[in-house]
Design an enzyme around this catalytic site. Structure first.
Site, PDB file in Angstrom:
ATOM      1  N   ASP A  76     -13.157   0.341   3.472  1.00 28.22           N
ATOM      2  CA  ASP A  76     -13.651   1.556   2.811  1.00 28.22           C
ATOM      3  C   ASP A  76     -13.166   1.549   1.368  1.00 28.22           C
ATOM      4  O   ASP A  76     -12.338   2.361   0.971  1.00 28.22           O
ATOM      5  CB  ASP A  76     -13.136   2.789   3.549  1.00 28.22           C
ATOM      6  CG  ASP A  76     -13.705   4.087   2.977  1.00 28.22           C
ATOM      7  OD1 ASP A  76     -14.641   4.015   2.168  1.00 28.22           O
ATOM      8  OD2 ASP A  76     -13.186   5.171   3.332  1.00 28.22           O
ATOM      9  N   GLU A 122      -3.527  -1.291   0.711  1.00 30.28           N
ATOM     10  CA  GLU A 122      -3.851  -0.289  -0.307  1.00 30.28           C
ATOM     11  C   GLU A 122      -3.233  -0.715  -1.626  1.00 30.28           C
ATOM     12  O   GLU A 122      -2.066  -1.122  -1.682  1.00 30.28           O
ATOM     13  CB  GLU A 122      -3.318   1.082   0.118  1.00 30.28           C
ATOM     14  CG  GLU A 122      -3.396   2.159  -0.943  1.00 30.28           C
ATOM     15  CD  GLU A 122      -4.810   2.372  -1.464  1.00 30.28           C
ATOM     16  OE1 GLU A 122      -4.987   2.335  -2.699  1.00 30.28           O
ATOM     17  OE2 GLU A 122      -5.720   2.569  -0.637  1.00 30.28           O
ATOM     18  N   ASP A 140      -3.766  -5.852  -3.861  1.00 35.63           N
ATOM     19  CA  ASP A 140      -5.213  -5.946  -3.972  1.00 35.63           C
ATOM     20  C   ASP A 140      -5.766  -6.447  -2.634  1.00 35.63           C
ATOM     21  O   ASP A 140      -5.289  -7.450  -2.096  1.00 35.63           O
ATOM     22  CB  ASP A 140      -5.567  -6.906  -5.104  1.00 35.63           C
ATOM     23  CG  ASP A 140      -7.037  -7.225  -5.153  1.00 35.63           C
ATOM     24  OD1 ASP A 140      -7.412  -8.324  -4.710  1.00 35.63           O
ATOM     25  OD2 ASP A 140      -7.810  -6.383  -5.621  1.00 35.63           O
TER      26      ASP A 140
END
Length: 808
Positions: free
Chosen positions: A616, A566, A598
């Site tokens: 996602d 994340e 990243d």
């Protein structure tokens, strides 16, 4: 010389045009290598501007040595040196296309995580950006050697600076709205190289037809007068101007960071929005620089006008904050009513100008005014320009990096802008103090005005962080529970007053929620691969969201390791606490390990392989997100799958276009040709889909799955499925919408999204306010046939699947 000056203005416009094309292309290339986190972007910006500073300071000394060495016959003329610099920039422009990917291939196997990785990222950025940016920074001081150090000559230098910025505006627009949207990074680079060659060649031609010496007395001044000039350039009055122009650069770049972040909430953070904001900012600098050049020539005290500019900047920064926080969120605008994104962009252009232009005009005027305040007849103009330029650039580096990496995360955008008002007041105070001495005006007026403006800065509306460009349509419909401004993103948590559902927002859009359609999608991303894989033990989740996808893996008894990547630390640390019931307390589970980086950079630099990788990310129209949908990224994901591993990828159908969705599917199937599509429907209509792929053909053994669910360890998995609206695994598999083979003809001419073109961010950006998800879903489903080879099942199960799925 006089006749050549307008031609030089045209050359500087061309130089600025090529420089901004390079900046957009090189940053895009390097973000793919070292990541697009705030730290990585800060490293890139600091390296870029650091190179400009080095070039500016080093040129006068280099020019002196060149004049005495063997190259004197070639580069003795300032125009010839300028032309050589432009040709060198063009050469590096071509080299960067090959060098950056090469450096990236060497960098990725060596990098890890932590301080060492950050240092290595800085080295990579320096190796790639310093050589050409040093040449760019030397261009203005090179021309300054040819311009007389008189009010007229300094005014022309200011005009050149303004022309360079005008060219930068053209470059930003050309790259962001045409060259990269229609072509790719190679074509954009070639255009910039051609411009460099034309500029360098014309400068060389001018050098052959004009005198090399300036028309004032600087070229024949004695050593004593030169020493006197150097001493004056270090005098207290002059140092005050250096400090003022440095603070001006700091407030300019810091405000650009803050306003770009806030305006991207208001307009939507697409690549077009960022290009537009940059173009507006540069336009203001260009107009202000041209005006400041004229004013510096006609007034008797440019330093006084410079002080007024810095004082007015306090008002300009406060104005920008007030418009962003109070006016824009309440404009009665519903973006979904626009026939296309281009109509909304026209309104956004006017709103961006309302915020940015007042201050940008003042920042633009400050540079030529500082030159006019320092330069005197007989000065070494090149040295004057290089010092002022360097002071401004150093301030810009500090302003951009400190603001993005420290001020905003620690204080928030509101207090960050208050700090900028205080810095503008300090700049005005320093100049006024030197001009009028220890008077009451100098001591009281700037601090008092700054205090009043600081107190007047409004608070950041939580609704803006949550709902972004749709803020006005959501007023009174949600309760804001939490607002946080992290290093990379602004996040919010709200509760719907109508249903009590909790929503998680990133940068002005809903990223996850407890609404049925969102819960269904978040769990599909986990349950599909976990059920397809016969024994999943290690999982990588790209993008934490509310943690529901990651937490949906925990009930599976075979899962031993859960890695989450994340980019924004606030999301797992704070936002997840609002969804602990839905995410099974995933952040505190001992199997969970979270990396803050990243996602693309993590995948490229990790040597770990996984049974499942599920992704996602944020919507592909958000700038930077398209890099998680490229062919090269999917190939990297494929390399990180264990034998029999499964990958799933979220693809939104809302806020998108048919061409964008076709590009996403075609790119995925280019790497996973036997992949499949699974639909998340709302009221029987399309909403978003999940793509599923493996290294080979997918086989789903229904009989073996039935045996797994007969085990007591799978009882919680079954209850989780039912909570998502799936009464059994068959209900989940009934969401089958098609395969790569079914859609091959439909996707034949679709654009493949690659690292070289990032085509998706431009296609998706055009669908920012588009809501045709049902039509896109119907287009996919129209090609569906029943997947005879996908399932391994007895006749009864197969008959039921055929009934549920349908198809030709």
């Amino acid at each position: 010389m006089g006749a050549a000056l307008p031609i030089l203005l045209i050359l500087f416009i061309g130089s600025g045009l090529s420089a901004l094309i390079y900046e957009v292309v090189w940053f895009q290339l390097l973000e793919l290598v070292i990541g697009s986190s705030a730290i990585s972007l800060g490293i890139l910006l600091a390296t870029w501007m650091g190179g400009m500073c080095i070039g500016s300071l080093g040129l006068p000394r280099l020019a002196t040595r060149l004049a005495r060495g063997r190259l004197a016959p070639i580069l003795a003329h300032p125009l010839a040196l300028y032309g050589a610099l432009e040709l060198g920039i063009g050469l590096f422009g071509l080299l960067e296309l090959a060098v950056i990917p090469l450096v990236g291939s060497l960098y990725t196997p060596a990098v890890g995580h932590g301080a060492g990785a950050l240092a290595l990222r800085a080295v990579v950025a320096a190796l790639c950006l310093l050589p050409p940016t040093i040449l760019m920074g030397a261009t203005l001081p090179a021309i300054a050697r040819w311009v007389e150090s008189s009010p007229r000559g300094v005014a022309w230098l200011g005009v050149f600076y303004g022309g360079n910025i005008v060219g930068a505006v053209l470059g930003a627009v050309a790259a962001g709205f045409y060259l990269l949207r229609v072509y790719d990074q190679s074509v954009a680079t070639q255009v910039a190289v051609v411009v460099n060659v034309l500029v360098g060649g014309l400068a060389m031609l001018l050098a052959s037809r004009t005198a090399a010496q300036r028309t004032d007395n600087a070229s024949s001044s004695s050593t004593a007068s030169a020493s006197s000039s150097a001493a004056r350039l270090d005098a207290p009055d002059t140092r005050a101007i250096y400090w003022a122009i440095g603070l001006s650069g700091a407030t300019a770049l810091a405000a650009e960071v803050v306003w770009t972040r806030l305006l991207s909430l208001t307009f939507g953070a697409s690549t077009y929005t960022f290009s537009m904001i940059l173009a507006v900012f540069l336009t203001g600098l260009g107009i202000g620089s041209t005006a400041g050049s004229w004013v510096g020539r006609v007034v008797t005290s440019p330093q006084r006008v410079l002080a007024w500019c810095q004082g007015l900047l306090m008002v300009g920064i406060a104005w920008g904050a007030a418009v962003i926080y109070k006016a824009l969120p309440n404009w009665p605008i519903n973006p979904s009513l626009a026939p296309s994104a281009w109509f909304a962009l026209q309104m956004d252009l006017a709103r961006a100008a309302l915020v940015v232009l007042p201050s940008a005009l003042l920042w633009g005027a400050s540079f030529p005014l500082a030159l006019a305040a320092i330069a005197r007849p007989g000065d070494d103009t090149s040295r004057v320009v290089s010092r002022v330029y360097a002071a401004n650039t150093v301030g810009s580096i500090l302003g951009a990096t400190v603001c993005s990496l420290l001020l905003v995360p620690a204080l928030g955008t509101r207090d960050a802008q208050r700090v900028l008002i205080a810095l503008a007041a300090l700049s005005a105070f320093l100049l006024t103090w030197r001009m009028v001495g220890r008077s009451l005006v100098a001591m009281v007026l700037p601090p008092v005005l700054a205090g009043l403006l600081i107190a007047a800065v409004p608070a950041l509306p939580g609704e803006l962080v949550a709902h972004g460009r749709y803020t006005v349509t959501w007023l009174g419909k949600t309760d804001v529970l939490y607002v946080g401004e992290g290093m990379n993103s602004s996040v919010a948590v709200t509760r719907l007053q109508s249903s009590g559902a909790t929503q998680f927002h990133v940068s002005g859009k809903v990223e996850a929620s407890s609404l049925p359609q969102d819960m269904r999608l978040q769990k599909m991303l986990a349950h599909l691969p976990a059920l397809v894989h016969p024994n999943p033990q290690s999982v990588l989740v790209v993008g934490f969201g509310a943690g529901v996808t990651a937490g949906s893996f925990l009930p599976y008894p075979s899962v031993k390791r859960l890695v989450v990547c994340e980019i924004e630390p606030l999301i797992p640390k704070v936002v997840s606490t609002w969804f602990t019931e839905e995410n099974n307390h995933v952040t505190t589970d001992p199997r969970t390990q979270i990396y803050f980086d990243d996602a693309r950079s993590f995948v490229l630099t990790s040597d770990e392989q996984f049974d499942i990788i599920t992704s996602d990310p944020i919507n592909p129209w958000v700038k930077g997100a398209a890099s998680l949908y490229t062919r090269e990224y999917f190939e990297a994901v494929k390399r990180h799958l264990k034998p029999g591993g499964v990958v799933t990828q979220w693809v939104p159908l809302y806020e998108s276009t048919l061409d964008a969705v076709r590009s996403e599917l075609a790119t995925f199937f280019a790497v996973f040709p036997q992949g499949t599509v699974w639909a998340n429907l709302v009221d029987g209509r399309g909403y978003d889909v999940v793509l599923l792929g493996q290294n080979g053909p997918t086989r789903i053994d229904i009989n073996a799955m039935a045996q797994r669910f007969a085990d007591a360890g799978y009882q919680k998995v079954g209850s989780q499925l039912m909570a998502s609206g799936f009464q059994s695994p068959l209900d989940l598999f009934a969401t089958y919408q098609g395969s790569g083979a079914d859609l091959a003809g439909w996707l034949k001419d679709a654009a493949i999204n690659t690292d070289r073109n990032l085509r998706l961010q431009y296609l998706a950006g055009e669908g920012l306010n588009n809501y045709t998800s049902a039509e896109i879903s119907d287009a996919i489903t129209s090609h569906r046939s029943f997947p005879e080879s996908l399932f391994v099942a007895d006749p009864a199960w197969m008959s039921e699947l055929r009934r549920l799925i349908g198809g030709k």
